[in-house]
Scaffold this motif. Structure first.
Motif, PDB file in Angstrom:
ATOM      1  N   ARG A  13       9.580 -18.926  52.544  1.00 54.97           N
ATOM      2  CA  ARG A  13       9.238 -17.597  52.112  1.00 54.97           C
ATOM      3  C   ARG A  13      10.237 -16.602  52.658  1.00 54.97           C
ATOM      4  O   ARG A  13      10.672 -15.704  51.974  1.00 54.97           O
ATOM      5  CB  ARG A  13       7.856 -17.221  52.625  1.00 54.97           C
ATOM      6  CG  ARG A  13       6.815 -17.567  51.610  1.00 54.97           C
ATOM      7  CD  ARG A  13       5.493 -16.946  51.900  1.00 54.97           C
ATOM      8  NE  ARG A  13       4.496 -17.569  51.057  1.00 54.97           N
ATOM      9  CZ  ARG A  13       4.181 -17.125  49.858  1.00 54.97           C
ATOM     10  NH1 ARG A  13       4.752 -16.066  49.362  1.00 54.97           N
ATOM     11  NH2 ARG A  13       3.286 -17.755  49.140  1.00 54.97           N
ATOM     12  N   GLU A  67       7.514 -12.423  40.226  1.00 57.07           N
ATOM     13  CA  GLU A  67       6.772 -12.574  41.473  1.00 57.07           C
ATOM     14  C   GLU A  67       7.279 -13.776  42.264  1.00 57.07           C
ATOM     15  O   GLU A  67       6.614 -14.259  43.169  1.00 57.07           O
ATOM     16  CB  GLU A  67       5.275 -12.774  41.190  1.00 57.07           C
ATOM     17  CG  GLU A  67       4.635 -11.680  40.370  1.00 57.07           C
ATOM     18  CD  GLU A  67       4.247 -10.465  41.207  1.00 57.07           C
ATOM     19  OE1 GLU A  67       4.533 -10.468  42.412  1.00 57.07           O
ATOM     20  OE2 GLU A  67       3.671  -9.531  40.633  1.00 57.07           O
ATOM     21  N   THR A  68       8.437 -14.305  41.925  1.00 56.79           N
ATOM     22  CA  THR A  68       8.933 -15.489  42.617  1.00 56.79           C
ATOM     23  C   THR A  68       9.128 -15.188  44.091  1.00 56.79           C
ATOM     24  O   THR A  68       9.585 -14.124  44.462  1.00 56.79           O
ATOM     25  CB  THR A  68      10.281 -15.957  42.062  1.00 56.79           C
ATOM     26  OG1 THR A  68      11.160 -14.844  42.049  1.00 56.79           O
ATOM     27  CG2 THR A  68      10.145 -16.533  40.682  1.00 56.79           C
ATOM     28  N   ASP A  69       8.771 -16.168  44.881  1.00 59.04           N
ATOM     29  CA  ASP A  69       8.800 -15.953  46.307  1.00 59.04           C
ATOM     30  C   ASP A  69       9.216 -17.245  46.995  1.00 59.04           C
ATOM     31  O   ASP A  69      10.090 -17.263  47.851  1.00 59.04           O
ATOM     32  CB  ASP A  69       7.395 -15.540  46.737  1.00 59.04           C
ATOM     33  CG  ASP A  69       7.390 -14.947  48.114  1.00 59.04           C
ATOM     34  OD1 ASP A  69       8.469 -14.770  48.678  1.00 59.04           O
ATOM     35  OD2 ASP A  69       6.302 -14.674  48.632  1.00 59.04           O
ATOM     36  N   ARG A 144       7.128  -6.039  43.883  1.00 51.32           N
ATOM     37  CA  ARG A 144       7.976  -7.154  43.454  1.00 51.32           C
ATOM     38  C   ARG A 144       9.299  -7.120  44.192  1.00 51.32           C
ATOM     39  O   ARG A 144       9.860  -6.067  44.460  1.00 51.32           O
ATOM     40  CB  ARG A 144       8.188  -7.076  41.939  1.00 51.32           C
ATOM     41  CG  ARG A 144       6.856  -7.161  41.193  1.00 51.32           C
ATOM     42  CD  ARG A 144       7.007  -7.256  39.689  1.00 51.32           C
ATOM     43  NE  ARG A 144       5.704  -7.546  39.108  1.00 51.32           N
ATOM     44  CZ  ARG A 144       4.968  -6.656  38.413  1.00 51.32           C
ATOM     45  NH1 ARG A 144       5.438  -5.448  38.188  1.00 51.32           N
ATOM     46  NH2 ARG A 144       3.793  -6.999  37.960  1.00 51.32           N
ATOM     47  N   ARG A 145       9.777  -8.331  44.506  1.00 53.26           N
ATOM     48  CA  ARG A 145      10.967  -8.478  45.338  1.00 53.26           C
ATOM     49  C   ARG A 145      12.155  -7.645  44.882  1.00 53.26           C
ATOM     50  O   ARG A 145      12.862  -7.067  45.678  1.00 53.26           O
ATOM     51  CB  ARG A 145      11.403  -9.948  45.336  1.00 53.26           C
ATOM     52  CG  ARG A 145      10.520 -10.804  46.174  1.00 53.26           C
ATOM     53  CD  ARG A 145      11.158 -11.052  47.511  1.00 53.26           C
ATOM     54  NE  ARG A 145      10.243 -11.842  48.332  1.00 53.26           N
ATOM     55  CZ  ARG A 145      10.238 -11.811  49.650  1.00 53.26           C
ATOM     56  NH1 ARG A 145      11.071 -11.047  50.285  1.00 53.26           N
ATOM     57  NH2 ARG A 145       9.394 -12.545  50.320  1.00 53.26           N
TER      58      ARG A 145
END
Lengths: 520, 313
Positions: A13, A67-69, A144-145
């Motif tokens: 993460r 939302e990739t983490d 969001r990233r």
């Protein structure tokens, strides 16, 4: 056993933020993708299903590419979707859906030409899809990233010119704006998409099925703009336990295992049953010293630290030989990295003299660390031993691994640190400017900020390189980060897998690039 | 009997409620919070504040406890903090594999351990008894973790008889071979404890006055053993079985990890590491209710098998 695998997930993460990357070979040219290892797999061959195992995120996993983490989420997202650009193995942006980009003289307007590409349902990829995707990422209330990075764009001021071209208007001059297009999670989805139960992207594979925390299946997209994948199908499965991933690989249940320990790699490297791939320059390891408070507000003491650390020993013991020396600077091997600076080595006499100059003889200082990710604690203990030889007492203080990163952001004076890979520009803008949100070394220098802003507002590449050198030279002499080593990212594959790039680590373009992989 | 059952059911309900409250406050006391965990190593205070707001972590604890208990009674355990899914949905999809593993293990466990226990008790101190006793004692002391690794290395990686993990298997039943090794490892320890209890119970029963009495009445030895001694002998074993069931349903975390079974144990670990409080709490309720139910059933069964004994008061 399972417990031991948990920190790895935390590591993932965190590693993410930074896009682990590597640029092992210093000669990688932008756009060059030829780092493939020679294997027993022979020439590319079409067909087959590749099963790849990753550490997962359980039932909370989503297919929403914004939302990739976790690494597994990024691997899935890049199978289904594209970004406008992606990072090459030297962290320079490579054009993807954007065929080219041209800045205006003032670097405030960027004209993007899209490639002739189509989503899986046949609709072409249009400028409005890009603008809608970015608008979704930065919408108010989202965390969001890519939001922070993309917020440099003045979206309402950006406009579509025709079906394939559009212009981004920026809020400030930003010469390395393509970095933002390649940033984590900046995927292009069809306009109006809000539901990702059956996602439609423009990527090399089409969605087939997904069970969160279990498996994901995708099929070859024969119309992919970058050439159809060799594989018929890609399956991504979840195996949180590292030993289970190795067993599954040995038992021929999977063909690709992500994230192995150096120990497993050594055990299986020469048995002929698996191929081990060490992706270099993936994870930077170091110390962070707070430059705004005693005792590390004295540059002499920071320099003393630079001289007392035995980097060789740390690489051998903490990275277990699966890594290499760093030179107190971030981004070895990346674009604009200052490799002209001499490699530092341990010099205890010099360190003692500097400690004396700083008036820190016999001083006792707490060194924060935790089990928050692999090696943090081991490095802290080793460095504390090394410091003692130079007459400095560093008391290793083990903190809470779950709140570690926010704890050391606020408190303490020196702490174990690590970072995944990101372009030098991101490292500086996120961590070293007066306004940076994760400025954990409290490095706040108006003249340093000025160098960065000048670098971003010049169109002259040579001048920018020079400015980057000046910034790094300053950090090398008296910065608050001490990067002592950089470790490999280890993956393993079955002997019959071809096309894995051994130089492209996690999150760069050629990492987990299953459209280039084949089964012999 | 009816009053006894009623009393026990009521007591069970109170127990579950107490556990729920305790779990709520214990998870509350866990260090770290979901917002910080989700933010990872980008501890931007603005992002953390926003996350805390979105996750509702700013409301007072008692208020969240109330909301949660009220929902839980109606079968609504809230939503996961780190994903878009409902807790009931997450747990629902993880229950299957664990139940299957637990069920299969129980189905095999009971006949196997009763047989072993009776065999050992048949001639106390004989060769069979000594073999079984020393074997079960030895196996019982090996942790499942070690057994799991050993079994995988030997039977899966080297001999290749069975698949080493259940990785990528969407339905465990469609590929039963993946169940063999985990069920085998799961069986090893409870077989030992149960068969030893059955053996001890049988020996006690055979020495008991009432068995000697029916034997004197001239009943066939087999009938004495099965119809008279056995029911009394397995009463304590039934309660041990209840405990085994808790342990099985609790996910058998290590086994699920080694064999990559996406069950309750895996879900629990993931929820804990992500500080996903609603999922942790939902699982705690499920496990607490199972424990209460299984023990209730065991007590009632033990009372029926051996009404005169003191068990299950």
């Amino acid at each position: 056993m399972h417990h031991e695998s948990r920190p790895a997930r935390g590591l993932n993460r965190r590693g993410l933020l930074g896009l682990a990357a590597a640029a092992g070979a210093l000669v990688v040219l932008p756009g060059c993708t030829g780092g493939t290892a020679v294997t027993a797999a022979g020439p590319p061959r079409p067909g087959g299903r590749l099963r790849a195992a990753f550490t997962g995120g359980g039932a909370a996993e989503v297919l929403d590419p914004h939302e990739t983490d976790l690494y597994i989420e990024i691997a899935r997202a890049k199978a289904l979707f594209d970004k406008l650009a992606d990072y090459g193995s030297d962290m320079s942006p490579q054009p993807r859906l954007a065929q080219r980009w041209e800045p205006s003289q003032d670097l405030l307007t960027w004209r993007i030409t899209l490639r002739q590409a189509a989503f899986h349902d046949g609709r072409p990829v249009r400028p409005r899809d890009v603008l809608a995707s970015y608008a979704r990422i930065v919408e108010p209330g989202s965390s969001r990233r890519a939001k922070a990075t993309l917020s440099v764009i003045d979206l309402p001021g950006s406009r579509e010119i025709d079906d394939r071209t559009f212009e981004f208007r920026l809020k400030r001059p930003y010469a390395e704006f393509p970095n933002a297009l390649a940033t984590l999670g900046a995927y292009i989805v069809p306009e109006g998409t809000a539901n990702f139960d059956r996602p439609v992207g423009s990527g090399p594979f089409r969605f087939v099925s997904f069970a969160p925390g279990r498996n994901f299946v995708a099929a070859r997209n024969p119309d992919y703009w970058d050439g159809a994948p060799h594989l018929d199908e890609l399956e991504i499965v979840v195996t949180n336990d590292e030993a289970a991933r190795v067993n599954a690989l040995l038992g021929k249940q999977i063909e690709y295992a992500h994230d192995l320990t150096p120990t497993s790699a050594r055990t299986h490297e020469n048995t002929g049953q698996v191929q081990v791939h060490r992706l270099p320059l993936s994870n930077f390891h170091g110390l962070v010293m707070k430059t705004d408070r005693p005792p590390f507000d004295r540059p002499e003491l920071r320099q003393a630290m630079f001289h007392l650390v035995n980097r060789d020993e740390l690489v051998r013991s903490v990275l277990q030989g699966s890594g290499q020396l760093a030179n107190d600077l971030y981004g070895k091997g990346y674009r604009y990295y200052a490799d002209a600076l001499p490699q530092r080595a341990q010099d205890l006499d010099q360190a003692r003299a500097l400690i004396k100059q700083a008036g820190a003889e016999g001083l006792s200082i707490d060194l924060d660390t935790s089990d928050g990710s692999t090696g943090l604690k081991e490095a802290a203990l080793a460095i504390s031993d090394q410091a003692r030889q130079a007459g400095l007492n560093l008391n290793v203080k083990l903190g809470n691994k779950d709140t570690y990163w926010s704890d050391i952001a606020k408190n303490g004076v020196i702490a174990s640190y690590r970072s995944g890979a990101m372009p030098l520009e991101s490292h500086i803008s996120q961590r070293l400017l007066t306004t940076s949100t994760t400025n954990n070394s409290k490095w706040q220098r108006p003249e340093f900020d000025a160098l960065y802003h000048e670098a971003q507002s010049t169109t002259d590449d040579a001048r920018r390189e020079q400015l980057y050198f000046q910034m790094q030279d300053q950090l090398y002499r008296e910065g608050g980060f001490l990067w002592w080593g950089v470790s490999d990212w280890i993956i393993a594959s079955a002997p019959n897998v071809g096309g894995i790039d051994d130089r492209a680590p996690a999150n760069t373009l050629d990492w987990a690039r299953y459209d280039r992989v084949w089964l012999a | 009997m009816t009053r006894y059952v009623l009393r026990r059911v009521l007591l069970g309900a109170v127990q579950v409620l107490l556990v729920m409250t305790a779990v709520f406050f214990l998870t509350e006391a866990l260090p770290g919070d979901a917002a910080v965990t989700i933010a990872g190593d980008n501890p931007d205070p603005a992002i953390i504040a926003l996350l805390r707001e979105q996750l509702g972590l700013n409301e007072p604890a008692w208020q969240r406890l109330g909301t949660w208990l009220l929902g839980a009674v109606q079968g609504d355990f809230g939503r996961s903090l780190v994903g878009p899914r409902a807790v009931a949905d997450i747990i629902g999809s993880a229950v299957g594999p664990t139940l299957l593993l637990a069920g299969l293990t129980l189905v095999l466990l009971v006949p196997l351990s009763v047989t072993l226990g009776m065999l050992a008790a048949h001639r106390e101190g004989g060769l069979v008894d000594r073999l079984i006793t020393s074997g079960t004692l030895g196996l019982y002391s090996a942790p499942e973790f070690a057994m799991g690794v050993l079994v995988v290395t030997v039977f899966a990686v080297q001999l290749r008889w069975f698949p080493p993990t259940a990785v990528g298997t969407t339905s465990l039943l469609s590929n039963p071979a993946v169940l063999v090794l985990p069920v085998f490892v799961l069986l090893l320890r409870p077989i030992c404890s149960l068969s030893r209890l059955v053996r001890a119970g049988m020996l006690d029963a055979q020495r008991a006055e009432y068995v000697r009495h029916v034997r004197r009445l001239g009943l066939a030895p087999a009938r004495v053993r099965f119809a008279h001694a056995l029911p009394n002998a397995i009463a304590p074993a039934v309660q041990q079985l209840a405990r085994t069931t808790d342990w099985l349903v609790g996910g058998v975390i290590v086994i699920e990890a080694i064999f990559v079974v996406p069950g309750l144990g895996t879900t629990l670990l993931e929820a804990v590491s992500a500080r996903d409080l609603p999922v942790i709490q939902g699982l705690a309720v499920l496990l607490a209710s199972t424990t209460v139910l299984v023990n209730l059933a065991a007590d009632i069964a033990a009372r029926t098998l051996a009404p005169a004994s003191e068990v299950g008061r």
